[in-house]
Design a protein around this motif. Structure first.
Motif, PDB file in Angstrom:
ATOM      1  N   ARG A 175      26.700  46.527  55.352  1.00 40.18           N
ATOM      2  CA  ARG A 175      26.994  45.272  54.686  1.00 40.18           C
ATOM      3  C   ARG A 175      26.250  44.145  55.383  1.00 40.18           C
ATOM      4  NH1 ARG A 175      33.108  44.239  54.951  1.00 40.18           N
ATOM      5  NH2 ARG A 175      32.507  42.404  56.149  1.00 40.18           N
ATOM      6  N   SER A 200      33.436  36.217  41.765  1.00 38.69           N
ATOM      7  CA  SER A 200      33.738  37.293  42.711  1.00 38.69           C
ATOM      8  C   SER A 200      32.530  38.208  42.859  1.00 38.69           C
ATOM      9  CB  SER A 200      34.985  38.061  42.295  1.00 38.69           C
ATOM     10  OG  SER A 200      34.782  38.616  41.034  1.00 38.69           O
ATOM     11  N   ARG A 201      31.731  38.311  41.783  1.00 41.21           N
ATOM     12  CA  ARG A 201      30.489  39.089  41.843  1.00 41.21           C
ATOM     13  C   ARG A 201      29.409  38.385  41.035  1.00 41.21           C
ATOM     14  NH1 ARG A 201      31.992  45.436  41.681  1.00 41.21           N
ATOM     15  NH2 ARG A 201      33.431  45.285  43.428  1.00 41.21           N
ATOM     16  N   PHE A 234      27.332  39.890  50.903  1.00 38.82           N
ATOM     17  CA  PHE A 234      28.438  38.999  50.542  1.00 38.82           C
ATOM     18  C   PHE A 234      28.110  37.584  50.996  1.00 38.82           C
ATOM     19  CE2 PHE A 234      30.684  43.018  50.522  1.00 38.82           C
ATOM     20  CZ  PHE A 234      31.644  42.866  49.529  1.00 38.82           C
ATOM     21  N   ASP A 249      39.001  42.567  55.853  1.00 41.48           N
ATOM     22  CA  ASP A 249      39.057  43.639  54.850  1.00 41.48           C
ATOM     23  C   ASP A 249      37.638  44.165  54.619  1.00 41.48           C
ATOM     24  OD1 ASP A 249      39.164  45.171  52.559  1.00 41.48           O
ATOM     25  OD2 ASP A 249      40.650  43.896  51.559  1.00 41.48           O
ATOM     26  N   ASP A 251      36.309  46.637  52.576  1.00 40.37           N
ATOM     27  CA  ASP A 251      35.806  46.928  51.223  1.00 40.37           C
ATOM     28  C   ASP A 251      35.797  45.703  50.336  1.00 40.37           C
ATOM     29  OD1 ASP A 251      35.376  49.659  51.666  1.00 40.37           O
ATOM     30  OD2 ASP A 251      37.560  49.961  51.634  1.00 40.37           O
ATOM     31  N   ASN A 252      36.709  44.789  50.601  1.00 45.07           N
ATOM     32  CA  ASN A 252      36.881  43.672  49.684  1.00 45.07           C
ATOM     33  C   ASN A 252      37.044  42.357  50.433  1.00 45.07           C
ATOM     34  OD1 ASN A 252      37.005  42.719  47.190  1.00 45.07           O
ATOM     35  ND2 ASN A 252      39.057  43.508  46.684  1.00 45.07           N
ATOM     36  N   LEU A 257      30.239  39.000  46.061  1.00 44.52           N
ATOM     37  CA  LEU A 257      29.353  40.147  46.274  1.00 44.52           C
ATOM     38  C   LEU A 257      28.145  40.020  45.337  1.00 44.52           C
ATOM     39  CD1 LEU A 257      28.699  43.032  47.349  1.00 44.52           C
ATOM     40  CD2 LEU A 257      30.078  43.920  45.448  1.00 44.52           C
TER      41      LEU A 257
END
Ligand code: ADP
Ligand code: ASP
Ligand code: MG
Length: 424
Positions: A175, A200-201, A234, A249, A251-252, A257
């Motif tokens: 990441r 969010s994405r 991110f 966190d 994964d999230n 993203l």
């Protein structure tokens, strides 16, 4: 356990207190068992100060370039990130995290020879990987590398984003987190439109257009690299409490993203609005309408490294003369006009007119590929506010409109609302 690259921009490292705060973000990930490399920018305002010092220096007689020696310009500018890397390494050590600073040339991060706008060519991450395996955090200077002439080269303004994504690709990181002063990518610049919503994405392609049309949040080249190398990137805030719930966190994480289109579930027609200030318009009046004229105009401008953007050519009434209008960055206007004056006789035109201080507003969305009428909606909304359109260009997923600078904010807010992007 994962491998993470964390990048901190200028406002995130603006002073000593903020650098200590960044160290806590890094410690959180180290304590979670991750291998971490950090990429830092210069402290806020530092690079601008260095640029202004460089500009103050006299040039050699007859030299019209903005800086008399781009290699020395890079030497000056690269110092900003060097300071931050040392300060952050010490801040990390002070809270028990093993860390050391790395200048771009020490790794090395190899770049092209284009001083001031160099591209990253290759990164040897082996030593950093070895040390990460031993638990050491690498604090890498963003924005710079080593050119083939063996001298420090910088990557262009905002280049630390690109350093971070390139380091993440080279280290095969899981990441790349770009920490900044906003908590993600918004539907437009939240400083101009408080009703902007956080996404969010966002797809790589849309982010690429947003960035290249002026959204400063990521440097264009960083998005290209993330797309090509599939780096999971991110955008998130360094201003939140490093130990707030959810911050670690894996994964999230909180933020936006940047990802492939097919990872986005609810695709809107329009995703965002970007704007670019400091555009200038040049019009050549009564240009000969014959083959080779465009090459005669834009060739010399390209040779002078001037980026021409929107180009509008009218159809000539009598088949012999036409008008040609295009835009360049305001900073290049004077140079562009002098280049064109020099080739006036060979091209053949009557007059040059120019105007600075314009703004390009762009509407971006992948949904435009399959929806008609998106452009018409923009034109109507701007007309209702009495905003005159000077030039228009479109691509598959973007419409760009050139307007007077005074209307920038009104235009951004109008378009943001007409496509339903405002917060409910
Ligand atoms: P850094 O110093 O961390 O690199 P930048 O100033 O380069 O930060 O980029 C962050 C800024 O980008 C934000 O403060 C915001 O004003 C601006 N920005 C422009 N467009 C957007 C957008 N669509 N979403 C989020 N931020 C944006
Ligand atoms: N410090 C450099 C700049 O201000 C690079 C960066 O912050 O990304 O442009
Ligand atoms: Mg930036």
């Amino acid at each position: 356990m994962a491998r993470i690259v964390m990048k901190f921009g200028g406002t995130s490292v603006a002073d000593i207190a903020r650098i200590h705060n960044v160290a806590r973000h890094v410690k959180r990930e180290v304590d979670a068992g991750h291998e971490v490399a950090v990429v830092v920018s210069a402290m806020a305002g530092k690079t601008n100060e260095l640029v202004s010092w460089a500009r103050e220096m006299p040039r050699a007689a007859g030299d019209n370039s903005p800086f008399f020696d781009a290699r020395e310009y890079d030497t000056i500018l690269a110092s900003g990130e060097q300071v931050t890397s040392g300060l952050l390494a010490i801040a990390l050590q002070s809270i028990g995290v093993d860390a050391r600073s790395w200048q771009g040339w020490q790794i090395p991060i190899r770049t092209s020879n284009a001083h001031g706008a160099a591209r990253i060519l290759e990164i040897d991450g082996s030593e950093i990987v070895r040390r990460m395996g031993l638990g050491q955090v690498a604090v890498v200077t963003g924005f710079q590398g080593l050119a083939p002439d063996n001298r420090v080269a910088t990557l262009g303004r905002g280049g630390s984003d690109t350093s971070a994504v390139a380091v993440a690709a080279a280290l095969k990181a899981d990441r790349c987190d770009i920490y900044t002063d906003v908590d993600g990518v918004y539907t437009t610049d939240p400083r101009i439109e408080p009703k902007a919503r956080r996404l969010s994405r966002i797809s790589f392609e849309e982010m690429l257009e947003l960035a290249s049309q002026g959204a400063k949040v990521l440097q264009v080249r960083s998005v290209e690299l993330a797309m090509v190398h599939g780096v999971r990137t991110f955008v998130r805030s360094s201003f939140e409490d490093p130990d707030a719930p959810g911050m670690g966190d894996f994964d999230n994480p909180p933020g936006t993203l940047i990802c492939d289109e097919d990872e986005i579930v609810e695709q809107q027609v329009v995703t965002g609005i970007a704007y670019a200030k400091d555009e200038a318009q040049i019009s050549l009046r009564r240009v000969a309408d014959r083959p080779g004229v465009s090459a005669g105009i834009f060739g010399p401008l390209a040779e002078a490294n001037i980026n021409v953007d929107m180009i509008v050519q009218n159809v000539s009434e009598d088949g012999s003369k036409t008008d040609m209008t295009f835009t360049v960055p305001t900073g290049d206007l004077e140079k562009a006009v002098s280049v064109l004056e020099n080739v006036k006789d060979s091209i053949g035109f009557d007059a040059i007119q120019s105007e600075a201080g314009l703004v390009k507003v762009s509407v971006i969305g992948i949904g435009m590929r399959s929806h008609a009428g998106v452009a018409a909606t923009a034109f109507k909304a701007l007309a209702e506010k009495g905003i005159n359109i000077r030039a228009i260009t479109t691509s598959e997923i973007k419409i760009s409109i050139l307007i007077d600078g005074a209307y920038a904010e009104l235009a951004v807010r109008t378009l943001h609302s007409v496509y339903g992007l405002d917060k409910q």
